[in-house]
Write an enzyme that holds these catalytic residues in place. Sequence first.
Site, mmCIF file in Angstrom:
data_model
loop_
_atom_site.group_PDB
_atom_site.id
_atom_site.type_symbol
_atom_site.label_atom_id
_atom_site.label_comp_id
_atom_site.label_asym_id
_atom_site.label_seq_id
_atom_site.Cartn_x
_atom_site.Cartn_y
_atom_site.Cartn_z
ATOM 1 N N GLY A 48 0.868 -1.212 0.061
ATOM 2 C CA GLY A 48 -0.005 -0.118 -0.026
ATOM 3 C C GLY A 48 0.814 1.186 -0.137
ATOM 4 O O GLY A 48 1.808 1.408 0.821
ATOM 5 N N GLY A 74 -0.159 -0.893 9.778
ATOM 6 C CA GLY A 74 -0.444 0.607 9.634
ATOM 7 C C GLY A 74 -0.152 1.138 8.543
ATOM 8 O O GLY A 74 0.305 2.499 8.533
ATOM 9 N N LEU A 75 0.035 0.377 7.578
ATOM 10 C CA LEU A 75 0.167 0.750 6.098
ATOM 11 C C LEU A 75 1.608 1.474 6.141
ATOM 12 O O LEU A 75 1.850 2.579 5.430
ATOM 13 C CB LEU A 75 -0.813 1.603 5.639
ATOM 14 C CG LEU A 75 -2.131 0.868 5.575
ATOM 15 C CD1 LEU A 75 -3.303 1.799 5.421
ATOM 16 C CD2 LEU A 75 -2.273 -0.046 4.144
ATOM 17 N N CYS A 132 -8.979 1.890 4.975
ATOM 18 C CA CYS A 132 -8.305 2.684 5.948
ATOM 19 C C CYS A 132 -9.267 4.041 6.505
ATOM 20 O O CYS A 132 -10.094 4.480 5.567
ATOM 21 C CB CYS A 132 -6.904 3.190 5.348
ATOM 22 S SG CYS A 132 -7.029 3.586 3.514
ATOM 23 N N GLY A 246 -7.196 -16.192 2.438
ATOM 24 C CA GLY A 246 -6.954 -17.221 2.837
ATOM 25 C C GLY A 246 -6.558 -18.328 1.859
ATOM 26 O O GLY A 246 -6.650 -19.326 2.160
ATOM 27 N N THR A 268 -1.265 -14.136 2.760
ATOM 28 C CA THR A 268 -0.538 -14.521 3.836
ATOM 29 C C THR A 268 0.512 -15.931 3.351
ATOM 30 O O THR A 268 1.299 -16.152 4.008
ATOM 31 C CB THR A 268 -1.570 -15.081 5.062
ATOM 32 O OG1 THR A 268 -2.081 -13.724 5.244
ATOM 33 C CG2 THR A 268 -0.832 -15.793 6.191
HETATM 34 C C1 LIG Z 1 0.988 -8.044 6.808
HETATM 35 C C2 LIG Z 1 -0.157 -7.726 5.932
HETATM 36 C C3 LIG Z 1 -0.227 -6.418 5.299
HETATM 37 C C4 LIG Z 1 -1.110 -6.147 4.458
HETATM 38 N N1 LIG Z 1 -1.098 -4.867 3.658
HETATM 39 C C5 LIG Z 1 -2.149 -4.606 3.014
HETATM 40 C C6 LIG Z 1 -1.946 -3.260 2.244
HETATM 41 O O1 LIG Z 1 -0.711 -2.538 2.440
HETATM 42 N N2 LIG Z 1 -2.826 -2.939 1.511
HETATM 43 C C7 LIG Z 1 -3.937 -3.625 1.302
HETATM 44 O O2 LIG Z 1 -4.918 -3.340 0.705
HETATM 45 N N3 LIG Z 1 -4.016 -4.978 1.765
HETATM 46 C C8 LIG Z 1 -3.031 -5.377 2.713
HETATM 47 N N4 LIG Z 1 -3.313 -6.607 3.369
HETATM 48 C C9 LIG Z 1 -4.356 -7.388 2.931
HETATM 49 C C10 LIG Z 1 -4.076 -8.257 1.897
HETATM 50 O O3 LIG Z 1 -3.629 -8.035 0.779
HETATM 51 C C11 LIG Z 1 -5.111 -9.634 1.670
HETATM 52 O O4 LIG Z 1 -6.529 -8.686 1.393
HETATM 53 C C12 LIG Z 1 -5.768 -10.193 3.172
HETATM 54 O O5 LIG Z 1 -4.721 -10.510 3.839
HETATM 55 C C13 LIG Z 1 -6.451 -11.363 3.001
HETATM 56 O O6 LIG Z 1 -5.917 -12.283 2.226
HETATM 57 P P1 LIG Z 1 -4.836 -13.756 2.720
HETATM 58 O O7 LIG Z 1 -5.735 -14.395 3.737
HETATM 59 O O8 LIG Z 1 -4.496 -14.497 1.549
HETATM 60 O O9 LIG Z 1 -3.846 -12.823 3.318
HETATM 61 C C14 LIG Z 1 -2.317 -6.900 4.264
HETATM 62 C C15 LIG Z 1 -2.230 -8.419 4.691
HETATM 63 C C16 LIG Z 1 -1.154 -8.757 5.826
HETATM 64 C C17 LIG Z 1 -1.214 -10.136 6.365
#
Ligand SMILES: Cc1cc2nc3c(=O)[nH]c(=O)nc-3n(C[C@H](O)[C@H](O)[C@H](O)COP(=O)(O)O)c2cc1C
Lengths: 305, 266
Positions: A48, A74-75, A132, A246, A268
Amino acid sequence: MTTCDLSVNIGGLELKNPVLTASGTFGYAKEFETIFDLNRLGGIIVKGLSLMPSKGNAPPRIVETSCGMLNAIGLENAGLDAFISDKLPFLKNLKTPVLANIYGTGIEAYAELAARLNDIEGISAIEVNISCPNVKEGGIAFGANASTAGKVTEAVRKNYQGPLIVKLSPNVTDITCIAKSVQDSGADAVSLINTITAMAVDIHTRRPKLANITGGLSGPAIKPVAVRMVWQTAQAINIPIIGVGGIMTAGDALEFIIAGASAVQVGTANFVNPLAAIEIIEGIEAYLAQQSLTSVRSLIGCLQV
Amino acid sequence: MIKQDNATIIWNRSLAGTVYSMGLTCSSAYQSAVPGQFVMVQTNKDLQPLLRRPFSISSIVGNQQLPKAIELLYKVVGKGTGRLSGLKPGQQLSLLGPLGKGFAIDPRRQTHYLAAGGIGVAPIRFLAQYMKSIGIDTSCIRVFIGGQSQDDLLCQADFEALGIRATITTDDGSAGDQCLITDPLAQAVQKHPPDMVYACGPRGMLACVAGIARQYNVACQVSIETMMACGIGACLGCAVQLSQEGQSYLHACLDGPVFDAKLLAL
Ligand SMILES: Cc1cc2nc3c(=O)[nH]c(=O)nc-3n(C[C@H](O)[C@H](O)[C@H](O)COP(=O)(O)O)c2cc1C
Ligand SMILES: Cc1cc2nc3c(=O)[nH]c(=O)nc-3n(C[C@H](O)[C@H](O)[C@H](O)COP(=O)(O)OP(=O)(O)OC[C@H]3O[C@@H](n4cnc5c(N)ncnc54)[C@H](O)[C@@H]3O)c2cc1C
Ligand code: FES
């Protein structure tokens, strides 16, 4: 083996396969450079991005939970200028689309980011994170109601000509209302879901496990929620959907595609298995071959109810 | 260069109490491994627990040009380490590494004090072996090893075999003096200030070591632990608080886990 057609089109963005890496879980891609050939990915969504540098939250920022994890990063990011000078040169040389994920604390910030990204080379599309807090509106997320979600989308649309994806928050009463609103405001596609707001408590210290108190839940624990939301949203809108939440295996990715997603994002799972995205691409290909299907597109939204 | 390997377990045995030593085959990527660097281990393919676990490299078997195996020293504290302790030679583990920035070692420096608390001895042992391998006179190195009890005092014989003088302490007096390891360290630093102190152990111990170094104006590097999800700079979960207010955070897996103690708010 017959070669299957894995390509998909997401609101004008051509992808050679439907597997992207999710924002915030794949850094700026260079982190994975020595682990596998990045060009095999369908696309890469970088961390982000905000106009100005952002320091992020105090540690501890992550905690593991049953079948998932909470994060409150926290982006954190170095801001648009640093991104352009330090990260973009590497990304430009990749032979796979790179998508910028953007966020702002006000609608003007979103609009300005969109305008600046419109003029630079090397970014194939933008994904707008509306999860956000909106500082002017008392910190309620832009994505929490249909009207502000629509306004952000409109502002970005005005300034950005390329494919525009809006990333939806699951922390809402009815995600389909938000999806319709961003569709009507000019989005070319939506991605869902972002993390689910959650928390964990340390019973020994009786304090929250995250310094930020609450964080976002991701990982296998949220997959059923995400699949449900993708399916419901697919009934409500007619722009493409990118499924996220997930996804660890090709089977998980296929669930989303069958439920109505045109592409998926791996998040993840990149931490657990840095080769996850590649194994998912191979797994989808193997499934198509085994089912004697020639194109992944024939699976999109084929759910029988 | 960071690689993911399917490593084969060569040995996995209890050293004392709940501390184990595990040997794992490794690729040529570990030619460049330096003390203080770590690996992320997938403790269970079934994703229970989900995330990989970080462990310091505690020694490299074979020589630097031809690394045959890496050794990990680990203490069983929960699900992941519990699962590791039940694995048998011949089984495979997914290994991501080598990761992070290790100790900065300047061979021109004269004297080196190493301080280890409990399982913190893991990177310190590799450091001692490495120092000897690059030609540092081991009579100019001293090691201070502290533990709760005798079972936590690890690798003393390994240091002595390298020709390094070891000072030990325990909280319960079951071996060495009954005091904190920082007591004899403080005395030694006062009497014969070294050119560098290198430390790994619990936060409280590191804070105390950093305080001693500051007091006697001695340079000090510490290896710290944080929660980590990826180990490679992708998640930004391993933020480290710095001593100066208002500064942006550093990241333990990229900028560390070894830091100049002066930088950190310990
Ligand atoms: C450590 C971490 C940082 C993330 N940072 C962002 C981000 O900067 N911008 C955003 O839109 N989503 C962010 N996400 C959300 C992921 O892109 C995703 O939508 C979310 O983790 C669900 O998918 P997953 O279960 O496969 O991880 C973040 C997720 C994690 C775990
Ligand atoms: C760079 C680095 C190097 C490390 N090197 C070693 C090493 O060489 N040998 C070794 O035994 N351990 C080392 N650790 C700590 C090790 O990673 C944790 O002990 C391990 O992750 C615990 O996993 P678990 O599933 O067994 O415990 P969990 O079930 O996850 O947790 C059990 C308890 O352990 C504590 N814990 C969990 N993770 C950590 C952590 N990262 N740091 C401190 N406490 C934790 C928690 O407070 C919890 O109460 C290192 C950590 C880092 C960051
Ligand atoms: S552990 Fe992921 S960035 Fe450090």
